[in-house]
Design a protein around this motif. Structure first.
Motif, PDB file in Angstrom:
ATOM      1  N   GLU A  11       0.826  -1.207   0.000  1.00  0.00           N
ATOM      2  CA  GLU A  11       0.000   0.000   0.000  1.00  0.00           C
ATOM      3  C   GLU A  11       0.858   1.254   0.000  1.00  0.00           C
ATOM      4  O   GLU A  11       0.521   2.261  -0.626  1.00  0.00           O
ATOM      5  CB  GLU A  11      -0.950  -0.011   1.193  1.00  0.00           C
ATOM      6  CG  GLU A  11      -2.120  -0.964   1.044  1.00  0.00           C
ATOM      7  CD  GLU A  11      -2.912  -0.703  -0.232  1.00  0.00           C
ATOM      8  OE1 GLU A  11      -3.180   0.482  -0.550  1.00  0.00           O
ATOM      9  OE2 GLU A  11      -3.240  -1.680  -0.926  1.00  0.00           O
ATOM     10  N   ARG A  60       2.206   1.787  -3.495  1.00  0.00           N
ATOM     11  CA  ARG A  60       1.127   2.271  -4.370  1.00  0.00           C
ATOM     12  C   ARG A  60       0.820   3.747  -4.101  1.00  0.00           C
ATOM     13  O   ARG A  60       0.641   4.532  -5.029  1.00  0.00           O
ATOM     14  CB  ARG A  60      -0.136   1.431  -4.158  1.00  0.00           C
ATOM     15  CG  ARG A  60      -0.062   0.040  -4.725  1.00  0.00           C
ATOM     16  CD  ARG A  60      -1.389  -0.669  -4.614  1.00  0.00           C
ATOM     17  NE  ARG A  60      -1.324  -2.008  -5.152  1.00  0.00           N
ATOM     18  CZ  ARG A  60      -1.413  -2.295  -6.449  1.00  0.00           C
ATOM     19  NH1 ARG A  60      -1.554  -1.324  -7.334  1.00  0.00           N
ATOM     20  NH2 ARG A  60      -1.350  -3.550  -6.856  1.00  0.00           N
ATOM     21  N   ARG A  61       0.760   4.112  -2.828  1.00  0.00           N
ATOM     22  CA  ARG A  61       0.441   5.495  -2.489  1.00  0.00           C
ATOM     23  C   ARG A  61       1.501   6.450  -3.020  1.00  0.00           C
ATOM     24  O   ARG A  61       1.186   7.479  -3.634  1.00  0.00           O
ATOM     25  CB  ARG A  61       0.315   5.629  -0.967  1.00  0.00           C
ATOM     26  CG  ARG A  61       0.120   7.077  -0.498  1.00  0.00           C
ATOM     27  CD  ARG A  61      -0.009   7.145   1.013  1.00  0.00           C
ATOM     28  NE  ARG A  61       1.108   6.527   1.718  1.00  0.00           N
ATOM     29  CZ  ARG A  61       2.297   7.129   1.884  1.00  0.00           C
ATOM     30  NH1 ARG A  61       2.523   8.332   1.368  1.00  0.00           N
ATOM     31  NH2 ARG A  61       3.248   6.519   2.563  1.00  0.00           N
ATOM     32  N   ARG A  76       1.327   6.674  -6.871  1.00  0.00           N
ATOM     33  CA  ARG A  76       0.184   7.483  -7.286  1.00  0.00           C
ATOM     34  C   ARG A  76       0.467   8.977  -7.078  1.00  0.00           C
ATOM     35  O   ARG A  76       0.179   9.809  -7.942  1.00  0.00           O
ATOM     36  CB  ARG A  76      -1.050   7.059  -6.490  1.00  0.00           C
ATOM     37  CG  ARG A  76      -2.289   7.915  -6.707  1.00  0.00           C
ATOM     38  CD  ARG A  76      -2.838   7.769  -8.119  1.00  0.00           C
ATOM     39  NE  ARG A  76      -3.172   6.404  -8.444  1.00  0.00           N
ATOM     40  CZ  ARG A  76      -4.328   5.810  -8.141  1.00  0.00           C
ATOM     41  NH1 ARG A  76      -5.254   6.481  -7.481  1.00  0.00           N
ATOM     42  NH2 ARG A  76      -4.558   4.569  -8.500  1.00  0.00           N
ATOM     43  N   GLU A  77       1.051   9.324  -5.942  1.00  0.00           N
ATOM     44  CA  GLU A  77       1.327  10.733  -5.647  1.00  0.00           C
ATOM     45  C   GLU A  77       2.293  11.343  -6.658  1.00  0.00           C
ATOM     46  O   GLU A  77       2.106  12.489  -7.097  1.00  0.00           O
ATOM     47  CB  GLU A  77       1.906  10.866  -4.237  1.00  0.00           C
ATOM     48  CG  GLU A  77       0.896  10.598  -3.129  1.00  0.00           C
ATOM     49  CD  GLU A  77       1.536  10.584  -1.753  1.00  0.00           C
ATOM     50  OE1 GLU A  77       2.788  10.768  -1.675  1.00  0.00           O
ATOM     51  OE2 GLU A  77       0.813  10.396  -0.759  1.00  0.00           O
TER      52      GLU A  77
END
Length: 786
Positions: free
Chosen positions: A154, A157-158, A161-162
């Protein structure tokens, strides 16, 4: 050593006739007195072709001089796959102690700067000899296991994405500067457990360590590099002191501090300090460079990029092929501890080796068409980018996870992204780690999928943590035809949805088809020479677990299905004098392909085929047409049954028996041929006979992994495969039911309790291989070549 010359063949011939060798022996000789060829003398890993493409620059070596001495480096260079792997395998004869040694000696002034910072980089897991290395590796392994890495998904992924959010609407970006350098570094710092407030400072220093160790900084640059390295070392110690005050948090360093309390002699203060610094570099730069290499490679192969955009399930194996084709770790170094021979070349004790794993990854002797970029390559994960054996990269699965997520995010949100044309790719000069300093891309932001389909942001592809199985490489097939060839049997003709040529296959092969929520194996029954279509025959079984029912009720012509394979664990031996084929029901599917092959080879054969009725028996017309008098039919409703005991009363020398059908037929046939020579009978099973492990009936044992240098305990309720995964050992698998053969590994010692349905009787008796998903040890220990 092999002598090569830069002169023409005419020059060589002329000098030979004149009695002179074409190589100037007076110019260079190796430490063993062996003459050095012009190509070896010219080898320079810091400039020119090696920096652009190490593997391509050493093609001459793989072909002509796979082990050579480089006077430029003072190292012996090893370039072929088997030789490189052999060096990795033996960490006693080939010590890793020089892996972090400065390849370019630094000046006294630079050394003085390092001393001012009390720089004391000690041995780490990368360059530590036994017996110290393995106890530390075992003690510090847990955070790297797949079960623990799941917790980082996670966060990766975070962050990804950012960073994509920052440039998604700009239409142009340098992927390295704007994402691929920063995200792996931040992940590395999180993985280590570095406090957020210290991350920015550590970012500034990390690259200096690479230049200091593997690069060739000019004398006037060495002092500046040493200054940065010294600050890196000093600040790493400050952060470590902070973590010691409260080591309860997540991260490898807090974990190491907790382990130190239990094993202070194994994990020392100085070791933690060195590990802190080396861990940042190891977890950051190799992944950043590998990611940049992968994106460049995929975008240069536009058809492959578009394919993974359309089918994200291909990403795990695409990552593996990128690591093989253009990995970020070009070479490692080893010290020879005793006189030895590598590739037929005598190497003296004390010699230094540059083992070029990037060259090994392009060795045609191991990888077919090695220079091609093929994301369906079934042995891509054999690459040596992560090393091999007891010093294989511990963080390999974290790197795999990161690159998968990068590709997933970018293929989903920027499928129309392209490389900026005519850009020049440059690399930081060093022998061992490589990745482009910049990768410029551009796109039309108005075409971003999320502008018209916001739900794309919530889509997610499952991450494969660990080595992808070669048997999970899927392709999308289109149903070309559905022909009913008997009661409840449909012949399914498939072609590649993108009209690419299909893989070659041999009689006895099968494919795996995703049937809704389940995956099922079906034997191929078409023509192996046909590279455009594949055919399977599927029985609508009332006892179906879902596969055959799905094909019969949910599939129509024109539909797409997911397929893996072909694979063959029911191989036809063409060296026999006579063949007896025994088929029951849908078991005729592989048998008819085998009969076609035997007929083409001009061998003697007979086919015995049983079924409920003629109407229920597939391929009767084809059998009559192609095999005529070789066929004997046994329809039950006509009171004709196989008398196996009579058929196989007397063993016939030179015969081989192949059978596929219901378990009751296979069991009866095994009983009827028990007095025949071993390995006369070959069978293919429809389903597994494995049962859940009952710990009250099983015993615990240990598996020694010879190449990895560790011993893994296997609990009574645990399979060998599960134990290997828990120990962070790459382990292939697929069905995990003992019928596909994907998890086969070599056995070096110990008696195996074989429970698979793949190995023959003689293979079991020899005991040189086992299936880790089901088979166990008869005694207390097995030794595996892993």
């Amino acid at each position: 050593m092999t002598n090569t010359s830069s002169g023409t063949l005419t020059d060589v011939a002329r000098t030979a006739v004149e009695g002179r060798c074409p190589v100037d022996h007076s110019a260079f000789t190796s430490p063993t007195g062996c003459p050095i060829s012009p190509a070896a003398a010219a080898f320079d890993p810091f400039t020119g072709p090696y920096q652009v493409d190490p593997a391509a620059s050493l093609r001459w070596s793989r072909d002509e001089e796979p082990v050579f001495y480089s006077p430029e480096l003072g190292y012996w260079v090893v370039t072929r796959y088997e030789d490189v792997k052999a060096v990795f395998r033996d960490n006693l004869l080939f010590s890793p102690s020089i892996a972090l040694e400065k390849i370019t000696p630094t000046s006294d002034e630079a050394n003085s700067v390092l001393a001012q910072y009390d720089y004391g980089m000690a041995r780490t897991l990368v360059n530590e000899d036994e017996p110290a290395h393995m106890p530390r590796r075992r003690a510090l392994m847990e955070p790297f296991t797949p079960a623990e890495l799941v917790h980082h998904e996670e966060m990766v992924r975070r962050l990804t994405r950012e960073y994509v959010d920052r440039f998604i609407d700009s239409g142009r970006a340098d992927l390295v500067d704007e994402m691929l350098w920063e995200v792996p570094l931040t992940v590395a710092l999180h993985f280590l457990g570095v406090p957020e407030e210290d991350m920015d400072t550590l970012r500034e220093y990390s690259i200096a360590h690479t230049v200091n160790t593997w690069g060739r900084p000019a004398p006037d640059q060495q002092v500046a590099v040493a200054e940065a390295v010294g600050k890196f070392w000093q600040f790493a110690g400050t952060v470590l002191d902070k973590l010691r005050k409260d080591p309860s948090g997540h991260g490898w360093m807090p974990f190491g501090i907790r382990v130190q309390k239990e094993q202070p002699d194994v994990v020392t203060d100085s070791y933690l300090h060195s590990m802190m610094m080396a861990g940042i570099v190891a977890a950051h730069e190799t992944t950043a460079n590998a990611s940049a290499n992968a994106l460049r490679l995929l975008l240069e192969h536009r058809d492959v990029w578009e394919e993974i955009c359309a089918d994200p399930s291909l990403i795990p194996n695409a990552v593996e092929e990128c690591l093989r084709h253009s990995g970020s770790v070009a070479a490692w170094r080893r010290l020879v501890t005793d006189d030895t021979t590598i590739g037929g070349v005598d190497i003296p004790k004390g010699a230094k080796l540059l083992i070029v794993n990037s060259s090994a990854n392009h060795d045609e002797r191991h990888f077919d068409q090695a220079d091609d970029f093929d994301i369906r390559r079934d042995n891509a994960s054999d690459h040596l980018t992560f090393g091999y054996g007891s010093h294989q990269c511990m963080g390999k699965n974290l790197a795999r996870m990161e690159i998968q997520i990068f590709l997933e995010e970018l293929t989903r949100r920027l499928p129309h992204m392209r490389l900026v044309p005519d850009q020049e790719f440059t690399y930081l000069p060093n022998t061992s780690f490589r990745g482009p300093e910049h990768v410029w891309v551009h796109w039309d932001p108005t075409l971003n999928p999320e502008r018209v389909y916001p739900a794309v942001l919530s889509e997610r592809q499952a991450v494969k943590i660990g080595e992808p199985s070669k048997n999970t490489i899927a392709r999308t097939m289109q149903v070309d035809a559905l022909d009913r060839i008997a009661d409840d049997i449909v012949l399914v003709t498939l072609r590649d949805a993108s009209d690419r040529p299909l893989p070659k296959w041999s009689a006895g092969s099968h494919v795996d088809i995703d049937c809704g929520d389940v995956s099922r194996q079906y034997s191929l029954c078409g023509h192996p020479d046909d590279r455009t279509t594949l055919q399977i025959a599927v029985l609508h079984d009332p006892e179906s677990r879902g596969g055959s029912r799905w094909i019969h009720t949910s599939v129509s012509v024109g539909d797409s299905v997911r397929m893996r394979g072909p694979r063959n664990h029911f191989k036809l031996d063409l060296d026999a004098d006579r063949y007896v084929f025994v088929a029951g029901g849908i078991g005729i599917t592989p048998v008819i392909a085998m009969a076609d092959r035997v007929k083409a080879a001009g061998r003697d054969y007979e086919i015995h085929y049983a079924g409920r009725s003629r109407d229920s028996m597939a391929f009767l017309d084809r059998l009559a047409r192609d095999h005529g008098g070789h066929v004997r039919l046994y329809p039950s409703d006509e009171d004709t049954r196989m008398d196996l005991t009579t058929m196989f009363t007397t063993p016939v020398e030179g015969s081989q028996i192949y059978s596929c059908g219901p378990e009751r037929l296979l069991t009866a046939l095994a009983d009827a041929t028990a007095h025949w020579p071993d390995d006369t009978l070959h069978v293919e099973h429809f389903s597994s006979t494995l049962e859940q492990l009952d710990p009250s009936e099983e015993h615990a044992f240990a598996v020694e992994l010879k190449d990895s240098g560790i011993t893994v305990p296997v609990a009574a309720d645990q399979t060998v495969l599960q134990a290997l995964r828990a120990a962070n050992i790459d382990a292939q698998s697929d069905c995990e039911e003992g019928i596909c053969g994907a998890c086969e590994v070599p056995v070096l010692d110990g008696e195996v309790d074989h429970r698979d349905l793949v190995l023959t009787k003689s293979e079991r008796a020899v005991g040189k291989t086992m299936m880790t998903c089901c088979s166990r040890a008869c005694g207390d220990k097995l030794t595996l070549q892993l």
